[in-house]
Design a protein around this motif. Structure first.
Motif, short mmCIF file in Angstrom:
data_model
loop_
_atom_site.label_atom_id
_atom_site.label_comp_id
_atom_site.label_asym_id
_atom_site.label_seq_id
_atom_site.Cartn_x
_atom_site.Cartn_y
_atom_site.Cartn_z
N THR A 72 0.83 -1.23 0.00
CA THR A 72 0.00 0.00 0.00
C THR A 72 0.85 1.27 0.00
O THR A 72 0.32 2.35 0.25
CB THR A 72 -1.01 0.08 1.18
OG1 THR A 72 -0.31 0.42 2.39
CG2 THR A 72 -1.79 -1.21 1.38
N ARG A 75 0.76 6.16 -1.08
CA ARG A 75 -0.12 7.23 -0.59
C ARG A 75 0.54 8.61 -0.62
O ARG A 75 1.76 8.76 -0.54
CB ARG A 75 -0.52 6.94 0.86
CG ARG A 75 -1.04 5.56 1.13
CD ARG A 75 -2.38 5.26 0.53
NE ARG A 75 -3.44 6.13 1.00
CZ ARG A 75 -4.73 5.98 0.66
NH1 ARG A 75 -5.09 5.00 -0.16
NH2 ARG A 75 -5.65 6.81 1.10
N ARG A 181 -9.28 8.24 -7.55
CA ARG A 181 -8.71 8.30 -6.21
C ARG A 181 -8.65 9.74 -5.76
O ARG A 181 -8.18 10.61 -6.49
CB ARG A 181 -7.31 7.68 -6.20
CG ARG A 181 -7.34 6.17 -6.35
CD ARG A 181 -7.84 5.54 -5.09
NE ARG A 181 -8.18 4.12 -5.26
CZ ARG A 181 -8.82 3.41 -4.34
NH1 ARG A 181 -9.20 3.97 -3.21
NH2 ARG A 181 -9.09 2.15 -4.54
N GLN A 293 -9.72 -3.20 -7.95
CA GLN A 293 -8.55 -2.43 -8.41
C GLN A 293 -7.66 -2.10 -7.23
O GLN A 293 -8.17 -1.83 -6.13
CB GLN A 293 -9.04 -1.14 -9.08
CG GLN A 293 -7.96 -0.45 -9.89
CD GLN A 293 -8.47 0.83 -10.52
OE1 GLN A 293 -9.03 1.70 -9.86
NE2 GLN A 293 -8.29 0.97 -11.83
N ALA A 294 -6.36 -2.11 -7.47
CA ALA A 294 -5.40 -1.82 -6.41
C ALA A 294 -4.69 -0.51 -6.67
O ALA A 294 -4.45 -0.14 -7.82
CB ALA A 294 -4.37 -2.94 -6.31
N CYS A 295 -4.34 0.19 -5.60
CA CYS A 295 -3.45 1.34 -5.70
C CYS A 295 -2.01 0.82 -5.85
O CYS A 295 -1.75 -0.38 -5.73
CB CYS A 295 -3.54 2.19 -4.45
SG CYS A 295 -5.17 2.85 -4.10
N CYS A 298 -0.21 -2.11 -3.71
CA CYS A 298 -1.15 -2.62 -2.71
C CYS A 298 -1.46 -4.09 -2.94
O CYS A 298 -1.79 -4.49 -4.05
CB CYS A 298 -2.44 -1.81 -2.74
SG CYS A 298 -3.66 -2.46 -1.59
N ILE A 300 -3.88 -5.50 -1.15
CA ILE A 300 -5.26 -5.69 -0.69
C ILE A 300 -6.25 -5.54 -1.84
O ILE A 300 -7.11 -6.38 -2.05
CB ILE A 300 -5.60 -4.69 0.45
CG1 ILE A 300 -4.63 -4.87 1.62
CG2 ILE A 300 -7.04 -4.89 0.91
CD1 ILE A 300 -4.77 -3.81 2.72
N ALA A 301 -6.13 -4.45 -2.58
CA ALA A 301 -6.99 -4.18 -3.75
C ALA A 301 -8.47 -4.06 -3.37
O ALA A 301 -9.32 -4.82 -3.82
CB ALA A 301 -6.79 -5.25 -4.83
N CYS A 302 -8.77 -3.08 -2.54
CA CYS A 302 -10.16 -2.88 -2.10
C CYS A 302 -10.99 -2.12 -3.13
O CYS A 302 -12.21 -2.08 -3.02
CB CYS A 302 -10.20 -2.14 -0.77
SG CYS A 302 -9.94 -0.35 -0.93
N GLY A 303 -10.34 -1.45 -4.10
CA GLY A 303 -11.07 -0.57 -5.02
C GLY A 303 -12.04 -1.32 -5.92
O GLY A 303 -11.85 -2.50 -6.23
N CYS A 510 -1.39 2.75 3.68
CA CYS A 510 -2.84 2.95 3.74
C CYS A 510 -3.39 2.51 5.09
O CYS A 510 -3.01 1.45 5.61
CB CYS A 510 -3.50 2.14 2.62
SG CYS A 510 -5.29 2.21 2.63
N PHE A 512 -6.05 1.14 5.73
CA PHE A 512 -6.76 -0.15 5.69
C PHE A 512 -5.85 -1.32 6.09
O PHE A 512 -6.34 -2.40 6.41
CB PHE A 512 -7.35 -0.41 4.30
CG PHE A 512 -8.58 0.43 4.01
CD1 PHE A 512 -9.16 1.22 4.99
CD2 PHE A 512 -9.15 0.44 2.75
CE1 PHE A 512 -10.28 2.00 4.73
CE2 PHE A 512 -10.27 1.21 2.47
CZ PHE A 512 -10.83 2.00 3.47
S1 SF4 Z 1 -6.39 -0.94 0.59
FE1 SF4 Z 1 -7.65 0.04 -1.00
S2 SF4 Z 1 -7.41 2.28 -0.68
FE2 SF4 Z 1 -5.77 1.23 0.48
S3 SF4 Z 1 -4.02 1.25 -0.91
FE3 SF4 Z 1 -5.11 -0.71 -1.23
S4 SF4 Z 1 -6.57 -0.38 -2.92
FE4 SF4 Z 1 -5.84 1.64 -2.20
#
Ligand code: SF4
Length: 616
Positions: A72, A75, A181, A293-295, A298, A300-303, A510, A512
């Motif tokens: 992540t 940012r 974003r 989608q991921a930032c 990242c 996790i890829a919560c997008g 992030c 999250f």
């Molecule tokens: S958890 Fe979600 S908001 Fe945070 S960096 Fe990953 S994709 Fe972006």
């Protein structure tokens, strides 16, 4: 060490760009991004400054882990004095822009003054230039990104920009990058607009090569990624369903604010949930959700990327419809849906798309629409005020219409664009603005989740869930389960969450990740990248120092005990249904306990020994 070691200072009045060495003595005390940029800001800007005047400054800042292989680590934050709140503002964003700035060799950009004409800043590694943006003024965020990528002749150029709402002075305008974003809250986009600053286009090819102990950094970041992968929230829940998975959970908890917080449960919640996003539509047989989608960096890829039903009334008259858009995220789905009693998922997606496209905060927008609907229902607002709009609770048509008007800065959209506090005050009912420090609540009711009431009341940037997400503890049991219906222990819980979040926000990662990580997981990553002194204890202290630095600025701006409060509705009108039935917020009991935990006096000012302990 992982900082680039230099910042760019741009004087928009004079049209000059100068390079400065980063204050490493401050970096040791405030880490980066939110903390370090706030330190620069409070040292350089008078707390009484008018947020929309040239004397206010606007800072884009990365953290030491931004652009690295830490999960992540993409940012950046935007720091200023917020025009919605009059308080310190720090809005974070993900995507790829922050990493690109770092890879161009910059930790931070400080904008000061006001340009006599629209400009954008171009950065290609060390080559920086302020350029004319007359041709971009009046364009949406999405048009601006497309045009600047073309102009740069490099598809890897990343753009952080404002849309028409930032130009038009919408007080909850965002700064958006990578199409979906956003540095979303407190109106940072309106500050950019007031300075005639349209965008920053950046391309970096240098990488982030100055990691203190690269071998150890690779080892520890790999270990920490595994923790994220193995955790049920960061490894399964968020990637599979996104944040919107909370809709049904929070509704069942009896903490889903509905119709301007008159109710705590929404009968239409399941229709606007993550599960509904994944279902196939009867109209065209397709599901709303296209992909996740991921930032940058990242794991996790919560997008979410979703696609509207093109036969829906909202898109029929929009020839420039792009086809797919970011979202829905939980907070936006709540604000555009339950806050106004609206259960039309397509309408929510459409309004959310406009928020992305033209750069304004869906939380403040949706909550303000909810407040306007209550005023309309009371007969305080009439069709004469609204330009003929019938603002009834539940009306998807009105939501879409208002989203269009806010984006264009037309008609009643101008009044909505000032936020709920100013709207409700103008029409004689300030108490109906569901806000703290004039910033609208996010998606959790303080009667059903008591810790969130304290979180909102004491948040330095106005009501916000991302300053202390006690929902993790009170609802999800992370890191320990606490009872959401009681006030006992919440002062210490909120303080701990606030301090830890400030450290995460200043690192370049992030928030999250904190579903799975604690400061004990962040510390070895920062230590390997930056220096052995960044232990878990020191990061906790850095977070506390940052929180108090922000608070001290707000106190000098005129905020005090009277501003750490919730609207009367939450203190006097009991929840009507659900587990919190019969309860009001216990905010008045929690505030003195919280001040004691913080080392502040009865008026919320830092005591001398607190100041001394934190070196403030
Ligand atoms: S958890 Fe979600 S908001 Fe945070 S960096 Fe990953 S994709 Fe972006």
């Amino acid at each position: 060490m992982a900082w680039a070691g230099k910042l760019l200072r741009v004087n928009l009045t004079a049209g000059t760009c100068t390079t400065e060495a980063l204050r490493m003595d401050w970096a040791k005390l405030y880490l980066g991004q939110r903390g370090l940029a706030t330190k620069y800001f409070v040292e350089e800007v008078d707390a009484k400054v008018d947020p929309l005047s040239p004397e206010n400054k606007l800072i884009w800042a990365t953290g030491p882990l931004t652009g690295t292989m830490a999960s992540t680590g993409g940012r950046y934050s935007v720091i200023t004095k917020g025009p919605l709140t009059g308080a310190i503002a720090c809005s974070n964003s993900g995507g790829y822009w922050g990493a690109e700035l770092k890879m161009a060799g910059w930790d931070m950009i400080i904008f000061e003054g006001k340009s006599p004409k629209p400009v954008y800043l171009s950065i290609v590694d060390d080559v920086v230039e302020l350029r004319d943006a007359s041709h971009l003024w009046g364009k949406t965020v999405w048009q601006t990104e497309e045009m600047l990528k073309k102009e740069s002749q490099d598809p890897l150029t990343r753009v952080s920009s404002i849309g028409r709402s930032g130009e038009n002075g919408v007080l909850f305008a965002c700064i958006v990058n990578d199409l979906h974003r956003a540095a979303g809250r407190s109106g940072v986009g309106a500050v950019a607009g007031s300075k005639n600053l349209k965008a920053i286009a950046v391309r970096g090819t240098k990488g982030v090569g100055n990691i203190r102990d690269p071998k150890q950094f690779m080892k520890v970041t790999a270990e920490k990624k595994k923790i994220l992968r193995d955790h049920p929230v960061t490894g399964q829940g968020l990637p599979t369903y996104g944040t919107q998975v909370l809709m049904n959970v929070i509704n069942e908890t009896g903490a889903l604010p509905t119709r301007n917080h008159r109710d705590v449960q929404f009968e239409g919640a399941s229709k606007i949930s993550a599960e509904a996003m994944a279902e196939k539509r009867p109209t065209d047989g397709k599901s709303h959700l296209v992909t996740n989608q991921a930032c940058f960096g990242c794991t996790i890829a919560c997008g979410r990327i979703s696609k509207l039903d093109e036969t829906h009334f909202s898109v029929k008259n929009k020839p420039e419809y792009w086809g797919a858009s970011g979202g829905l995220e939980y907070e936006a789905a709540w604000a555009l849906g339950a806050a106004g009693g609206i259960n039309d998922l397509e309408a929510l997606q459409y309004a959310n798309m406009l928020c992305n496209e033209d750069g304004y905060d869906p939380i403040s927008f949706g909550a303000t629409v909810g407040a306007a609907m209550e005023l309309y229902e009371m007969g305080v607002l009439t069709k004469e005020h609204t330009g003929g709009l019938e603002l009834k609770f539940g009306s998807a048509e009105m939501l879409c219409k208002l989203a269009e008007l806010v984006a264009k800065g037309e008609g009643f959209g101008k009044e909505i664009g000032l936020g709920s506090k100013r709207l409700c005050t103008k029409y004689g009912h300030p108490e109906l603005s569901m806000s703290v420090k004039s910033q609208e609540f996010p998606a959790y009711d303080s009667r059903g989740i008591q810790g969130m009431g304290l979180t909102y009341a004491t948040s330095n940037r106005g009501a916000c869930h991302l300053r202390s997400y006690t929902v993790a503890s009170e609802i999800l049991g992370i890191p320990v389960k606490t009872d959401p219906l009681v006030t006992e222990g919440k002062a210490d819980l909120v303080k701990a969450f606030q301090d830890a979040t400030a450290a995460f926000d200043s690192s370049g990662t992030c928030v999250f990740t904190t579903f799975a990580w604690t400061l004990a997981d962040l510390a070895p990553q920062v230590a390997a990248a930056c220096g052995e002194e960044f232990t878990m204890e020191n990061l906790g202290l850095i977070g506390e120092r940052i929180w108090n630095l922000e608070r001290d600025f707000n106190n000098r701006a005129g905020f005090s005990r009277k501003d750490d409060d919730l609207p009367p509705r939450l203190k006097t009108e009991a929840a009507k249904t659900g587990p919190a039935k019969g309860l009001v917020s216990g905010i008045d009991k929690m505030i003195p306990e919280y001040y004691a935990a913080r080392g502040w006096d009865d008026n919320g000012q830092l005591k001398a020994d607190t100041r001394a302990r934190l070196g403030l």
